[in-house]
Design a protein around this motif. Structure first.
Motif, PDB file in Angstrom:
ATOM      1  N   GLY B  43      32.248  29.522  36.843  1.00  0.00           N
ATOM      2  CA  GLY B  43      33.613  30.043  37.039  1.00  0.00           C
ATOM      3  C   GLY B  43      33.759  30.919  38.265  1.00  0.00           C
ATOM      4  N   LYS B  44      32.721  30.967  39.115  1.00  0.00           N
ATOM      5  CA  LYS B  44      32.806  31.871  40.277  1.00  0.00           C
ATOM      6  C   LYS B  44      33.859  31.418  41.297  1.00  0.00           C
ATOM      7  CE  LYS B  44      28.544  30.000  42.342  1.00  0.00           C
ATOM      8  NZ  LYS B  44      28.464  28.844  41.426  1.00  0.00           N
ATOM      9  N   SER B  45      33.974  30.096  41.524  1.00  0.00           N
ATOM     10  CA  SER B  45      35.019  29.624  42.456  1.00  0.00           C
ATOM     11  C   SER B  45      36.403  29.857  41.865  1.00  0.00           C
ATOM     12  CB  SER B  45      34.828  28.140  42.763  1.00  0.00           C
ATOM     13  OG  SER B  45      33.696  27.971  43.574  1.00  0.00           O
ATOM     14  N   THR B  46      36.505  29.694  40.545  1.00  0.00           N
ATOM     15  CA  THR B  46      37.795  29.969  39.881  1.00  0.00           C
ATOM     16  C   THR B  46      38.164  31.434  40.091  1.00  0.00           C
ATOM     17  OG1 THR B  46      37.266  28.309  38.219  1.00  0.00           O
ATOM     18  CG2 THR B  46      38.994  29.870  37.658  1.00  0.00           C
ATOM     19  N   LEU B  47      37.164  32.288  39.970  1.00  0.00           N
ATOM     20  CA  LEU B  47      37.401  33.719  40.178  1.00  0.00           C
ATOM     21  C   LEU B  47      37.885  33.979  41.607  1.00  0.00           C
ATOM     22  CD1 LEU B  47      37.212  36.626  39.165  1.00  0.00           C
ATOM     23  CD2 LEU B  47      34.780  36.615  39.741  1.00  0.00           C
ATOM     24  N   LEU B  48      37.211  33.345  42.564  1.00  0.00           N
ATOM     25  CA  LEU B  48      37.606  33.527  43.978  1.00  0.00           C
ATOM     26  C   LEU B  48      39.034  33.028  44.209  1.00  0.00           C
ATOM     27  CD1 LEU B  48      36.032  34.495  46.615  1.00  0.00           C
ATOM     28  CD2 LEU B  48      36.058  32.098  47.239  1.00  0.00           C
ATOM     29  N   ASN B  49      39.365  31.876  43.600  1.00  0.00           N
ATOM     30  CA  ASN B  49      40.716  31.322  43.744  1.00  0.00           C
ATOM     31  C   ASN B  49      41.771  32.253  43.155  1.00  0.00           C
ATOM     32  OD1 ASN B  49      39.777  29.055  45.024  1.00  0.00           O
ATOM     33  ND2 ASN B  49      39.677  27.808  43.161  1.00  0.00           N
ATOM     34  N   LEU B  50      41.420  32.895  42.043  1.00  0.00           N
ATOM     35  CA  LEU B  50      42.371  33.826  41.427  1.00  0.00           C
ATOM     36  C   LEU B  50      42.551  35.055  42.317  1.00  0.00           C
ATOM     37  CD1 LEU B  50      41.338  33.626  37.668  1.00  0.00           C
ATOM     38  CD2 LEU B  50      43.448  32.801  38.695  1.00  0.00           C
ATOM     39  N   ILE B  51      41.428  35.544  42.873  1.00  0.00           N
ATOM     40  CA  ILE B  51      41.527  36.705  43.778  1.00  0.00           C
ATOM     41  C   ILE B  51      42.435  36.365  44.955  1.00  0.00           C
ATOM     42  CG2 ILE B  51      40.221  38.161  45.395  1.00  0.00           C
ATOM     43  CD1 ILE B  51      37.810  37.909  43.471  1.00  0.00           C
ATOM     44  N   GLY B  52      42.300  35.141  45.486  1.00  0.00           N
ATOM     45  CA  GLY B  52      43.074  34.721  46.659  1.00  0.00           C
ATOM     46  C   GLY B  52      44.447  34.170  46.325  1.00  0.00           C
ATOM     47  N   LEU B  53      44.843  34.284  45.060  1.00  0.00           N
ATOM     48  CA  LEU B  53      46.161  33.827  44.595  1.00  0.00           C
ATOM     49  C   LEU B  53      46.396  32.338  44.844  1.00  0.00           C
ATOM     50  CD1 LEU B  53      48.350  36.830  45.869  1.00  0.00           C
ATOM     51  CD2 LEU B  53      47.146  36.606  43.706  1.00  0.00           C
ATOM     52  N   LEU B  54      45.284  31.602  44.888  1.00  0.00           N
ATOM     53  CA  LEU B  54      45.422  30.143  44.979  1.00  0.00           C
ATOM     54  C   LEU B  54      45.705  29.575  43.600  1.00  0.00           C
ATOM     55  CD1 LEU B  54      42.471  29.227  47.380  1.00  0.00           C
ATOM     56  CD2 LEU B  54      44.903  29.149  47.886  1.00  0.00           C
ATOM     57  N   ASP B  55      45.427  30.341  42.593  1.00  0.00           N
ATOM     58  CA  ASP B  55      45.619  29.913  41.216  1.00  0.00           C
ATOM     59  C   ASP B  55      46.209  31.082  40.438  1.00  0.00           C
ATOM     60  OD1 ASP B  55      45.599  28.133  39.195  1.00  0.00           O
ATOM     61  OD2 ASP B  55      43.443  27.734  39.232  1.00  0.00           O
ATOM     62  N   GLN B  56      46.749  30.764  39.296  1.00  0.00           N
ATOM     63  CA  GLN B  56      47.429  31.777  38.493  1.00  0.00           C
ATOM     64  C   GLN B  56      46.608  32.043  37.235  1.00  0.00           C
ATOM     65  OE1 GLN B  56      51.480  30.611  37.974  1.00  0.00           O
ATOM     66  NE2 GLN B  56      51.925  32.299  36.576  1.00  0.00           N
ATOM     67  N   PRO B  57      46.361  33.293  36.897  1.00  0.00           N
ATOM     68  CA  PRO B  57      45.564  33.555  35.687  1.00  0.00           C
ATOM     69  C   PRO B  57      46.349  33.214  34.420  1.00  0.00           C
ATOM     70  CG  PRO B  57      46.385  35.605  36.595  1.00  0.00           C
ATOM     71  CD  PRO B  57      46.782  34.537  37.548  1.00  0.00           C
ATOM     72  N   GLY B  58      45.596  32.873  33.373  1.00  0.00           N
ATOM     73  CA  GLY B  58      46.249  32.615  32.083  1.00  0.00           C
ATOM     74  C   GLY B  58      46.695  33.925  31.457  1.00  0.00           C
ATOM     75  N   ALA B  59      45.887  34.955  31.653  1.00  0.00           N
ATOM     76  CA  ALA B  59      46.222  36.281  31.124  1.00  0.00           C
ATOM     77  C   ALA B  59      45.640  37.324  32.064  1.00  0.00           C
ATOM     78  CB  ALA B  59      45.646  36.431  29.720  1.00  0.00           C
ATOM     79  N   GLY B  60      46.182  38.541  31.988  1.00  0.00           N
ATOM     80  CA  GLY B  60      45.672  39.626  32.805  1.00  0.00           C
ATOM     81  C   GLY B  60      46.509  39.855  34.051  1.00  0.00           C
ATOM     82  N   THR B  61      46.096  40.874  34.788  1.00  0.00           N
ATOM     83  CA  THR B  61      46.875  41.268  35.965  1.00  0.00           C
ATOM     84  C   THR B  61      45.983  41.354  37.197  1.00  0.00           C
ATOM     85  OG1 THR B  61      48.156  42.651  34.463  1.00  0.00           O
ATOM     86  CG2 THR B  61      48.504  43.012  36.825  1.00  0.00           C
ATOM     87  N   ILE B  62      46.513  40.881  38.299  1.00  0.00           N
ATOM     88  CA  ILE B  62      45.831  41.034  39.584  1.00  0.00           C
ATOM     89  C   ILE B  62      46.694  41.954  40.448  1.00  0.00           C
ATOM     90  CG2 ILE B  62      45.023  39.855  41.670  1.00  0.00           C
ATOM     91  CD1 ILE B  62      44.683  37.336  39.916  1.00  0.00           C
ATOM     92  N   SER B  63      46.042  42.969  41.012  1.00  0.00           N
ATOM     93  CA  SER B  63      46.779  43.872  41.913  1.00  0.00           C
ATOM     94  C   SER B  63      46.193  43.746  43.314  1.00  0.00           C
ATOM     95  CB  SER B  63      46.647  45.320  41.452  1.00  0.00           C
ATOM     96  OG  SER B  63      47.065  45.431  40.104  1.00  0.00           O
ATOM     97  N   VAL B  64      47.058  43.697  44.278  1.00  0.00           N
ATOM     98  CA  VAL B  64      46.627  43.648  45.676  1.00  0.00           C
ATOM     99  C   VAL B  64      47.190  44.895  46.356  1.00  0.00           C
ATOM    100  CG1 VAL B  64      46.744  42.365  47.843  1.00  0.00           C
ATOM    101  CG2 VAL B  64      46.640  41.130  45.669  1.00  0.00           C
TER     102      VAL B  64
END
Lengths: 400, 220
Positions: B43-64
């Motif tokens: 899931g490390k690439s998925t994590l990177l994609n979420l950090i880069g807002l290439l993908d949307q998380p199912g739950a939780g919050t990302i702050s930039v």
């Protein structure tokens, strides 16, 4: 941005060559149909110079072919007898009827300079103009008062008058039939000028025309067509009585009776049917091009999905991707159309098709064909573009 | 700089539901070089994609930069990606039909910048990665290492705050990989935050901080 779209297209030129050629061919075919249709419409909008409603044509056919001699008694009898019928308002004679393919073309000359002009012509009787409700622009119709004149009275159309007597009043002027000074030359005297006369109907290309006086009393040759102006409300059932009456007058001839409305429909159909057939073929070609275009675009966008993913990662919105695909396709089509236009514009410049492809026709045909090709291109690009734009960036980046 | 709170991500197909990430809490500090490690499929690439807002998380919050990403509206996240992040991929993702300079210029096309400035910035970025002499080349005329340097130039041309690199040396031999790592470290030293996914322990250790992902969860 535009340059960024053009550069890869240019780089992929060898891959895009076949598609461009296909688009070019389709563009030329669509242009040809559009030009023909526009020209037909242009011609259709011009006046024919006569009214065909309530006019019937009667073609007198003899058992034997050969030169028709003038049987003045017959014409006189036909005229008096037919005009006595309550349904018939007027009887006229002519070499041939409007809306039939018959043409008589010859040259006329200016007696002084010997300048020659080719023109269509036909013999018509004095009542012809009234029977066909024609309008005179200058001078007067020829009539029985011209009987016995040494010079044959004629009515010419405006085009011929302007060509032979530019800036002058043509009425009263003379034309020579046959080269001046030759044995067979005879003089024509212009009594009047009409605007237009296109005997083949709405789709006939305007040209020069001379209507020469036919006199049952003095003309050397006979004519074989009667034109009957009927009273309003006369139905097709009258044809039977008319035929009986004609047979009573002269039983050794057969008579082909046709309302000008029917002859008009027939001649319009003859001209339009080839265009319809061509249009159907062009529609199929366009459909094939559209399928081909769609397939190539689908393949192209599929191959470029990782690139699309990268563009999304770099900040492109889905809408920007969508328009990129559509605009790229339009650029490719525009390239094909630009080549087509460079080739096609030579036609009006060189005048190879004469007035048939005048500048107005050319420009309208170009507009129509460019719009149609652009529409096909856009429609074909819509779904591949939508699909490309709908992919999530991660999905696109992972795509293999 | 970037904060992930209780992030989960599930992939769904018609019949199968796969939990890719579960309750991830991660803070990427400004100026750090974070290496994400883990086995394939963790899931490390998925994590990177979420950090880069290439993908949307199912739950939780990302702050930039302290602001929570609330709307994942395409236009909004595209702008954030364009302004904040630079992406480097294992397979470079260069456009072979565009010259090197045009490839590098690409992220700037999605900003309102005049063409002359775009070109100038692309030149500068290429010079920073040592490819000033290769601007007019096409990607397939370059070596793998050079192509990855072009991709790095493309990632930094917009002067992003964060570089996200997904196995940037994965397709390169050790020498070229080393050069690319040196370049990333230099950019980090110049102030750019770097988040890198890698399999290589040695490369990961060159960063300032390592997180490990296993079965969709952070384990250290």
């Amino acid at each position: 941005m535009f340059r960024h779209l053009l550069k890869p297209l240019w780089k992929r030129k060898s891959r895009n060559l076949m598609l461009t050629l296909e688009l070019l061919l389709a563009f030329i075919v669509v242009f040809a149909i559009a030009a023909a249709s526009t020209r037909y419409y242009q011609l259709y909008s011009l006046p024919t110079g006569f009214a065909h409603e309530s006019v019937w044509s009667v073609q007198m056919e003899r058992a034997q072919d050969g030169e028709l001699s003038n049987e003045s008694a017959l014409y006189d009898q036909l005229k008096r007898s037919l005009e006595a019928m309550p349904e018939i308002e007027r009887v006229a004679f002519a070499d041939f009827s409007p809306y039939v393919r018959a043409t008589w073309q010859s040259g006329v000359y200016l007696p002084d300079s010997g300048a020659e002009m080719a023109t269509d012509m036909m013999h018509v009787s004095d009542d012809f103009f009234a029977a066909l409700d024609m309008d005179l622009q200058q001078g007067q119709w020829f009539s029985s008062s011209d009987e016995g004149s040494a010079e044959l009275p004629v009515v010419i159309n405006r085009r011929l008058a302007d060509a032979m007597f530019p800036g002058q009043d043509a009425v009263g002027k003379r034309l020579s039939e046959g080269a001046p000074g030759s044995d067979n030359s005879s003089m024509l005297r212009i009594t009047g000028v009409i605007g237009e006369f296109r005997n083949h109907g709405e789709l006939m290309t305007p040209g020069n025309f001379i209507l020469k006086r036919f006199s049952p009393l003095s003309s050397r040759h006979g004519v074989s067509t009667l034109l009957l102006k009927l009273r309003p409300g006369t139905g097709r059932i009258f044809e039977v009585r008319l035929n009986e009456q004609l047979k009573l007058i002269r039983n050794d001839r057969s008579y082909r009776i046709s309302p000008l409305t029917d002859l008009r429909s027939a001649i319009l159909g003859e001209s339009i049917i080839p265009l319809i057939v061509l249009s159907v073929i062009a529609a199929f070609l366009l459909l094939m091009v559209a399928f081909g275009l769609f397939g190539v675009l689908w393949q192209n966008t599929t191959r470029r999905i990782p690139e699309i993913g990268m563009r999304r990662a770099a900040g492109a919105t889905a809408l920007q991707i969508y328009w990129q695909i559509v605009v790229e396709q339009l650029l490719l089509s525009s390239a094909a159309m630009a080549v087509g236009l460079i080739l096609l514009v030579q036609l009006p410049i060189t005048g190879v098709f004469g007035d048939q492809l005048n500048w107005a026709v050319f420009l309208i045909a170009v507009l129509v064909s460019v719009a149609l090709m652009a529409l096909v291109s856009v429609v074909c690009a819509l779904y591949p573009a939508w699909r490309a734009s709908r992919m999530s960036p991660t999905e696109a980046l992972r795509y293999e | 700089m970037i904060r992930l709170e209780n992030i989960s991500k599930t992939y769904r197909t018609d019949k199968v539901e796969t939990l890719a990430l579960k309750d991830i809490n991660l803070h990427v500090n400004k100026g750090e070089f974070l290496s994400i490690m883990g086995p394939s499929g963790c899931g490390k690439s998925t994590l990177l994609n979420l950090i880069g807002l290439l993908d949307q998380p199912g739950a939780g919050t990302i702050s930039v930069d302290g602001a929570a990403v609330k709307s994942y509206r395409d236009k909004d996240v595209a702008q954030l990606r364009n302004q904040t992040f630079g992406f480097i991929f294992q397979s470079f993702h260069l456009i072979n039909d565009l010259q090197v300079i045009d490839n590098v210029e690409l992220p700037l096309l999605y900003r309102s910048l005049p063409a002359r400035e775009r070109k100038q910035r692309a030149r500068e970025a290429l010079e920073r990665v040592g490819l000033g002499a290769r601007m007019e080349h096409y990607p397939n005329q370059l070596s793998g290492g050079q192509q990855q340097r072009v991709a790095i130039a493309r990632a930094i041309v917009g002067r992003p705050q964060v570089l996200l690199a997904d196995e940037p040396t994965g397709n390169l031999d050790s020498q070229m990989g080393g050069e690319v790592m040196d370049l990333l470290l230099r950019l980090n030293q110049e102030g750019t935050t770097v988040v890198m996914v890698t399999h290589d322990e040695r490369e990961a250790k060159r960063g300032s901080h390592i997180v490990r992902v296993f079965d969709g969860q952070l384990v250290s």
